[in-house]
Design an enzyme around this catalytic site. Structure first.
Site, PDB file in Angstrom:
ATOM      1  N   ASP A 281       0.631  -1.229  -0.088  1.00 44.69           N
ATOM      2  CA  ASP A 281      -0.028   0.108  -0.023  1.00 44.69           C
ATOM      3  C   ASP A 281       0.904   1.196  -0.216  1.00 44.69           C
ATOM      4  O   ASP A 281       1.764   1.174   0.941  1.00 44.69           O
ATOM      5  CB  ASP A 281      -0.904  -0.038   1.318  1.00 44.69           C
ATOM      6  CG  ASP A 281      -1.820   1.068   1.127  1.00 44.69           C
ATOM      7  OD1 ASP A 281      -2.538   1.685   0.355  1.00 44.69           O
ATOM      8  OD2 ASP A 281      -1.880   1.885   2.438  1.00 44.69           O
ATOM      9  N   ASP A 541      -1.184  -0.198   6.506  1.00 50.28           N
ATOM     10  CA  ASP A 541      -1.350   0.618   7.611  1.00 50.28           C
ATOM     11  C   ASP A 541      -2.677   1.019   8.090  1.00 50.28           C
ATOM     12  O   ASP A 541      -2.842   1.718   9.488  1.00 50.28           O
ATOM     13  CB  ASP A 541      -0.061   1.533   7.924  1.00 50.28           C
ATOM     14  CG  ASP A 541      -0.600   2.796   6.855  1.00 50.28           C
ATOM     15  OD1 ASP A 541      -1.143   2.745   6.008  1.00 50.28           O
ATOM     16  OD2 ASP A 541       0.067   3.957   7.171  1.00 50.28           O
TER      17      ASP A 541
END
Length: 781
Positions: A281, A541
């Site tokens: 990501d 995250d």
């Protein structure tokens, strides 16, 4: 007054001391070896009972190593625990999760994990994802009176609830009580070793019975019969294999712990050794946490955007009714939107750095919190109108403003559209297009270690996929700047097929960078890649990464990420260093490659013992060596070398088929070792030498042949591996040369003819073993 029940839940990162003691002491191997040891102490000489010390060694080493791993995991788990916000005595405070008690008022914000069960008492657009409990990916709106369950997490809005069930009474703990404790992730390595042990146990019983019967039937000396039978049975048991596997995992956890990497499930480090696709990501992984507000570009003349930032003017507190859009109104709207949430996300924090307080009179009557699926947030400020802030390609439908946003995104900036809307509900249902007022650009901070880390994965044959919810052009710009192959060809995930997993998998294989990916799509990406035979690791995250982290073969969370991501990931990078990932990969590869090496050693011993016991049992002759002989040889060619080989550094990438490869090596090597030992013993037995001299010839053959197996397994021979195998040969030579060692281990190399014959047979057997394992495709270069 009695203290309210607290939220005490066993950590899944480690097991208790009593469980560690039981697991390392009360084992099937210890039972079998203990019985055989007792037989030797009763019927034989104590020197033949040296193998019994393996019980003590196995237990002590296993306990010490696992206790070290437990301390590391427990210490890191405490660091990893996100504090819980509660309101006590009218004051808001942060407390450790274990200090939450029944009846606490717990405050929630986007990204928070719900740790205990409770009833909602306040909701400001609170949306909770219960997919980890129910499997349903759609967020659930929670209002006052609704129930929230432990194991869910907040995806949007904020609120508060009163805890009603804590500790082991909480829903998620009851649902997965065993999974909440120390447990092992799926591991081909452990499964393979367990299968070896299971099948060998089945073989030991009948073969051991045959051997005992044969020795008792054909030996007038009960002591010789018992010691011979015990020697064969003990050698069949790969007692050190499980120990070496556990040590390798435990040491790996400790090593990674020193790098501030929390491995929540011990064999998870095996996962990255097998990974061939790493999904990253962008935000929080390639880019550092947080952003900086760059430009605010007002819209003029029917949608054309001005070319530079507006002045840093103070916010005008006076309400503005109608009239042209000017900088003061833009400032006021941005300030009001950025200060809506008490727990702002990274975008809101960047804007709040410039607008630390909402303007007077801008009170929200209704709000729509930001979510990864929606990609915008908004509020109705009454007489000031309804305002929304979010992705231009979601809020805008073409035009000059949209084109300008596309140009800005192509430079790598994150671009947001500030729009005025007739109503929030119309925008939410997609029935009304909001009016663009300004474009807001934010600068993202690329991690300084990202380029080097990505280059490492490229060298190691790991394909990197950048999966982000941001504009594809912005993601492409970041990927291109980092030199990611194919980074210039970003794909908008909204154009990907949703009902054709095979086609989706083809596109994922062919491209590297994907933008505007929804949380559900991230999960679909992982599944599609796995369906094409890939072993997939996922890093993230944010809350939007949780579903993909959960389904990936290995989930890796950033330490500064949301509590939800850290709860489902097997590995947590506590210091947020992307550069730690190569060390995790290297540790996983070290464990797998080295355990495969030592498995070859231990199982070669097992197979030669099985074959030798069968041949001796059928032929009805004395066993070629005593237990103390096998103790000496096993220590020099298996026990000592295996300890060093299991912990050695290596960069070999693990491939599937661990069990098949080990069997292709160990079976032919073991069979040839057994035949060589028996031929050497029979050749010596035909002469006039004593039984002790005959056994010594067999021991020489056993050592030389298994030592050659060690040489093959240790390849490629660098300086320390060559020194290791050389040292074992020197130690055996010293043992034959020193009288007190010869006496202790019952060795009598006095018959030169026997000894030379044994050496010659060993050379032939070594050549045949090399040819056999090379033909099987398992010989190392």
């Amino acid at each position: 007054m009695a203290r309210a029940p607290a939220n005490h839940v066993p950590r899944r990162s480690s097991r208790s001391l009593s469980a560690i003691l039981r697991a390392n002491v009360f084992t099937l191997f210890n039972l079998v070896i203990g019985v055989l040891w007792a037989l030797i102490l009763i019927f034989g000489e104590w020197q033949d009972g040296l193998f019994g010390l393996v019980i003590v060694a196995n237990a002590l080493i296993g306990i010490v190593q696992e206790m070290r791993a437990k301390r590391t995991l427990d210490r890191l788990a405490v660091i990893n625990e996100a504090p819980v916000r509660v309101r006590r005595d009218g004051e808001e405070r942060e407390i450790p999760p274990r200090d939450v008690v029944l009846g606490d008022l717990i405050l929630l914000g986007a990204g928070d994990r719900v740790l205990v069960d409770g009833d909602v008492v306040h909701s400001d657009g609170l949306e909770v994802d219960e997919s980890l409990l129910t499997g349903e990916a759609d967020p659930v709106h929670k209002g006052p009176g609704d129930r929230v369950l432990s194991g869910s997490f907040v995806v949007a809005g904020s609120g508060a609830f009163v805890s009603t069930h804590v500790g082991t009474d909480a829903y998620a703990v009851k649902l997965a009580e065993e999974a909440s404790k120390f447990h092992l992730a799926h591991s081909e390595l452990r499964s393979g070793v367990a299968n070896f042990i299971k099948y060998i146990t089945w073989l030991v019983v009948p073969i051991g019975a045959l051997l005992i019967y044969s020795q008792l039937a054909n030996s007038a000396d009960l002591r010789t019969a018992v010691t011979g039978a015990v020697a064969g049975i003990v050698t069949m048991i790969p007692e050190g294999l499980v120990l070496m596997t556990s040590i390798a995992f435990a040491v790996g956890v400790v090593r990674l712990g020193r790098r501030r990497c929390l491995v929540q499930e011990l064999p998870a480090i095996e996962g990255l050794a097998r990974v061939d696709v790493l999904c990253l990501d962008k935000t929080g992984t390639l880019t550092a946490g947080g952003m900086d507000l760059d430009q605010i570009l007002p819209v003029h003349d029917g949608g054309l955007v001005g070319g530079g930032p507006i002045d840093d003017r103070p916010i005008d507190d006076r309400p503005i009714d109608g009239g042209p859009i000017d900088g003061r109104l833009i400032d006021a709207a941005l300030g009001a939107l950025a200060n809506l949430d008490a727990r702002p996300n990274a975008t809101a924090e960047a804007i709040r750095a410039r607008y630390p307080a909402a303007p007077a009179g801008w009170t929200a009557r209704a709000t729509v919190p930001f979510s990864s699926a929606r990609k915008w947030s908004g509020a109705d400020f009454g007489e000031h109108g309804a305002w929304v802030l979010g992705a231009p390609d979601v809020l805008l439908r073409g035009g000059a403003c949209y084109d300008r946003a596309t140009e800005l995104a192509a430079t790598g900036s994150r671009v947001l559209a500030l729009c005025r809307a007739g109503s929030l509900s119309g925008v939410e249902r997609g029935e009304a297009e909001p009016e663009p007022v300004a474009l807001v650009t934010l600068r993202q901070r690329v991690r300084p270690d990202a380029h080097e880390t990505l280059a490492y994965f490229a060298e190691q044959g790991v394909t990197v996929k950048i999966i982000s919810g941001d504009n594809p052009l912005a993601v492409s710009a970041i990927a291109t700047s980092l030199g990611i192959p194919g980074g210039e060809r970003a794909i908008d995930a909204r154009t990907l097929p949703h009902d054709d997993p095979a086609k989706l998998g083809e596109l994922l294989d062919a491209h590297t960078v994907f933008g505007r990916v929804t949380p559900q799509q991230k999960r679909e990406f992982v599944t599609a890649l796995q369906a094409r035979g890939h072993t997939v690791a996922m890093t993230g995250d944010g809350v939007n990464d949780v579903l993909a982290l959960k389904d990936a073969d290995l989930g890796i969370a950033m330490g500064a990420g949301s509590p939800a991501t850290k709860a489902v990931a097997q590995v947590v990078l506590l210091d947020d260093k992307f550069a730690t990932l190569p060390h995790v990969v290297a540790e996983g590869r070290r464990v797998l490659a080295n355990i495969e090496r030592v498995s070859n050693l231990f199982l070669t011993k097992t197979f030669y013992a099985i074959v030798l016991s069968l041949l001796v049992g059928v032929a009805g002759v004395a066993f070629p060596f005593a237990p103390r002989h096998s103790t000496l040889v096993n220590a020099l060619v298996i026990g000592i070398p295996a300890f060093f080989l299991a912990l050695a550094p290596t960069i070999e990438r693990s491939e599937p088929g661990f069990v098949r490869r080990v069997l292709r090596f160990a079976v032919p090597a073991g069979v040839l070792c057994a035949v060589a030992v028996l031929v050497s013993f029979w050749a010596a037995h035909k002469g006039t030498s004593t039984l002790l001299e005959d056994q010594t010839a067999a021991v020489i053959t056993l050592f030389l042949v298994t030592w050659w197996v060690l040489v093959l397994i240790a390849r490629p021979l660098n300086w320390w591996r060559a020194g290791l195998v050389g040292a074992m040969a020197v130690l055996f030579g010293i043992g034959l040369a020193l009288p007190f060692v010869r006496e202790f281990f019952a060795l009598e190399p006095g018959d030169l003819s026997n000894d030379l014959t044994a050496a010659g047979i060993s050379v032939v057997a070594a050549i045949l073993i090399s040819v056999a394992v090379k033909a099987a495709g398992t010989l190392r270069p």
